[in-house]
Design an enzyme around this catalytic site. Sequence first.
Site, PDB file in Angstrom:
ATOM      1  N   TYR A 181     -16.027  -6.740  -0.822  1.00 22.38           N
ATOM      2  CA  TYR A 181     -16.329  -6.109   0.464  1.00 22.38           C
ATOM      3  C   TYR A 181     -17.171  -4.852   0.232  1.00 22.38           C
ATOM      4  O   TYR A 181     -17.629  -4.603  -0.882  1.00 22.38           O
ATOM      5  CB  TYR A 181     -15.043  -5.865   1.242  1.00 22.38           C
ATOM      6  N   ARG A 213       1.754 -14.138  -0.779  1.00 21.60           N
ATOM      7  CA  ARG A 213       2.093 -15.306   0.027  1.00 21.60           C
ATOM      8  C   ARG A 213       3.585 -15.575   0.175  1.00 21.60           C
ATOM      9  O   ARG A 213       4.018 -16.028   1.243  1.00 21.60           O
ATOM     10  CB  ARG A 213       1.373 -16.531  -0.533  1.00 21.60           C
ATOM     11  N   GLN A 262      -4.407  -0.539   5.325  1.00 23.71           N
ATOM     12  CA  GLN A 262      -5.563  -0.802   4.471  1.00 23.71           C
ATOM     13  C   GLN A 262      -6.848  -0.673   5.283  1.00 23.71           C
ATOM     14  O   GLN A 262      -7.046  -1.371   6.282  1.00 23.71           O
ATOM     15  CB  GLN A 262      -5.488  -2.192   3.842  1.00 23.71           C
ATOM     16  N   PRO A 307      -1.289  -6.712   1.124  1.00 20.26           N
ATOM     17  CA  PRO A 307      -2.046  -6.954   2.352  1.00 20.26           C
ATOM     18  C   PRO A 307      -2.409  -8.423   2.492  1.00 20.26           C
ATOM     19  O   PRO A 307      -2.900  -9.035   1.545  1.00 20.26           O
ATOM     20  CB  PRO A 307      -3.297  -6.074   2.178  1.00 20.26           C
TER      21      PRO A 307
END
Length: 348
Positions: free
Chosen positions: A180, A318, A102, A27
């Site tokens: 989170y 990446r 996600q 993600p």
Amino acid sequence: MTAYPSLFEPYRLNDRLTLANRIVMAPLTRSMAGPGLVPTRAMADYYGRRADAGLIVSEATIIRPDGQGYPDTPGIYSQAQIDGWKQVTAAVHRNGGKIFLQLWHVGRLAHSHFTGEQPVAPSAVAFEGTLPRMRELSYELPRELSREEIARLVADYARAAENAIAAGFDGVEIHGANGYLIDQFLHHDTNHRADDYGRTPENMSRFALEVVDAVAARVGADRTAIRLTPGAYVHMQADARDRAVFDHLLGELEGRRLAYLHLGIFDDSLSFDFLGGRASEYLRRHYGGTLIGVGGLTPQSASEGLAQGRFELAAIGRPFIANPDYVRRVQQAEPLVEYHQDMLAELV
């Protein structure tokens, strides 16, 4: 001859899903959503070009309006958002790929600039700093969630999972990592609660497990996965007591037959004393199901990790931004385009 042949072996994720190879597109927050946080045609093209990964995990996607902490990140709580995601899943499936959504709520890292209200969190503990890409805004003091609000959040995660399946996703990955909302319940730095969601490993794991169980009940355990970051202190301070929380949580997850567990650490070469080594090694000791490894993996290190049994699937981040054709390049031993920071603002 195929380079790194172990990466290109099919993998039977469950009775419902077999992946074409062991490469997972991790993600990657891209902030590409349109008005109303609706996924766009450009996003469909972006994901569709990368559909030769064995599995794509979408960028983190907000389960309800008060969960937003970054600009232009997509949601999965409105019909317009569901319809927008249908373009994405159709493009991926048309090109032979598989994709999980996600599920995300940023908790205390939300901001009233986006939501119009005070952030919510396990406890009223603020994060010191400014918002990424919006450095003029400082994080705000969150308010502590009530028990009734926690129950509503659990239901909202389940509803978001149902919306994801309606949008055509093959499954969902619960974002329980990187500081989170769910991760905030799992750490002593951010969870100061005195009720049955705090203090002990069992209590601090409760919210994560309630979300997992509610999502699995709604869409099936084989369509449910979770991402965790034991030892990776993103947006919070380290505390050795957290080890006991993850010991308990992983013991509970072991028996739930989920689609997979996804490591969320950025650099898995680091050794954590209180984990007894690398995070992937810690997860492997505690979890025998499908594990996705991540953390600066190269084709060589990913192949070695598979051979050593450290994980079953290898997530690449990446390099997928810089190389839409990453899978083909690796398979044919072609040079990779080097990622650079400016690419975050590009659609490639």
